[in-house]
Design an enzyme around this catalytic site. Structure first.
Site, PDB file in Angstrom:
ATOM      1  N   HIS A   1       8.764   5.496   3.845  1.00  0.00           N
ATOM      2  CA  HIS A   1       8.148   6.755   3.304  1.00  0.00           C
ATOM      3  C   HIS A   1       6.779   7.351   3.605  1.00  0.00           C
ATOM      4  O   HIS A   1       5.868   6.446   3.697  1.00  0.00           O
ATOM      5  CB  HIS A   1       8.417   6.795   1.812  1.00  0.00           C
ATOM      6  CG  HIS A   1       7.832   5.857   1.045  1.00  0.00           C
ATOM      7  ND1 HIS A   1       8.045   4.506   1.167  1.00  0.00           N
ATOM      8  CD2 HIS A   1       6.585   5.755   0.423  1.00  0.00           C
ATOM      9  CE1 HIS A   1       7.402   3.720   0.537  1.00  0.00           C
ATOM     10  NE2 HIS A   1       6.433   4.524  -0.127  1.00  0.00           N
TER      11      HIS A   1
ATOM     12  N   GLN B   1       2.594  -1.032   0.807  1.00  0.00           N
ATOM     13  CA  GLN B   1       3.951  -0.727   0.506  1.00  0.00           C
ATOM     14  C   GLN B   1       4.594  -1.372  -0.633  1.00  0.00           C
ATOM     15  O   GLN B   1       4.398  -2.422  -0.811  1.00  0.00           O
ATOM     16  CB  GLN B   1       4.917  -1.026   1.902  1.00  0.00           C
ATOM     17  CG  GLN B   1       6.361  -0.375   1.911  1.00  0.00           C
ATOM     18  CD  GLN B   1       7.061  -0.679   3.205  1.00  0.00           C
ATOM     19  OE1 GLN B   1       6.608  -1.276   3.957  1.00  0.00           O
ATOM     20  NE2 GLN B   1       8.204   0.354   3.267  1.00  0.00           N
TER      21      GLN B   1
END
Lengths: 108, 108
Positions: free
Chosen positions: B71, B65
């Site tokens: 997301h 990430q």
């Protein structure tokens, strides 16, 4: 457990109801898969002292799918440790030990 | 659209409500993200004549990430075509053209 783990504690989460992948799965089944994925991810963080999690879903052969029943890969990650290459079957006793650590974390 | 697409038509699906990743997101928000991911995946198959889809969620730095609002990456795949390496910003006009193809497929 994925029998060809790309990281220690590599779990597959799958729905009971038949579906091929994200293109055809019932949205309610997908929601249930992701709720389980969240529980598994938290358990992996605790069980393996992981620093992060990688979640993957491969859809159709071109997307990386090999087994055509919907499943989500949940991989504990540690800082600076790359995923292992795919295709290496792990020792059953190692898989069992890792599964037990995850089960214990899930039951806490 | 991911501005550093690893495949043409690489989309990010995200919830409005703040959360960091799969470890803390509300399960209802995650279900909504995945329902949208399903719609996007089907649109990508049509818009790009894709052979498959790869779905990824990176959780914490060790999990891959980089941006700490939940997301999900949705990547159209073609047989025999590897993902491009990360980190290359695409031309805005190319991204706009690809976005338009996906929007058109979503509205059909």
């Amino acid at each position: 457990m994925d029998i060809m783990p790309r990281a220690d504690g590599h779990v597959l989460v799958l729905p009971r109801a038949p579906s091929r992948n994200i293109l055809d799965i019932d949205p309610g089944d997908m929601a249930a898969v992701m709720a389980t994925t969240q529980r598994v991810a938290r358990a992996q963080m605790a069980a393996f002292g992981a620093d992060g999690i990688t979640v993957q879903h491969f859809c159709e052969g071109a997307g990386g799918q090999v087994v055509f029943h919907t499943h989500v890969h949940v991989l504990p990650r540690h800082e600076g440790v790359a995923l292992r290459p795919p295709g290496h079957i792990a020792d059953a006793s190692v898989l069992e030990r890792h599964a037990e650590k995850i089960r214990a974390a899930l039951s806490r």
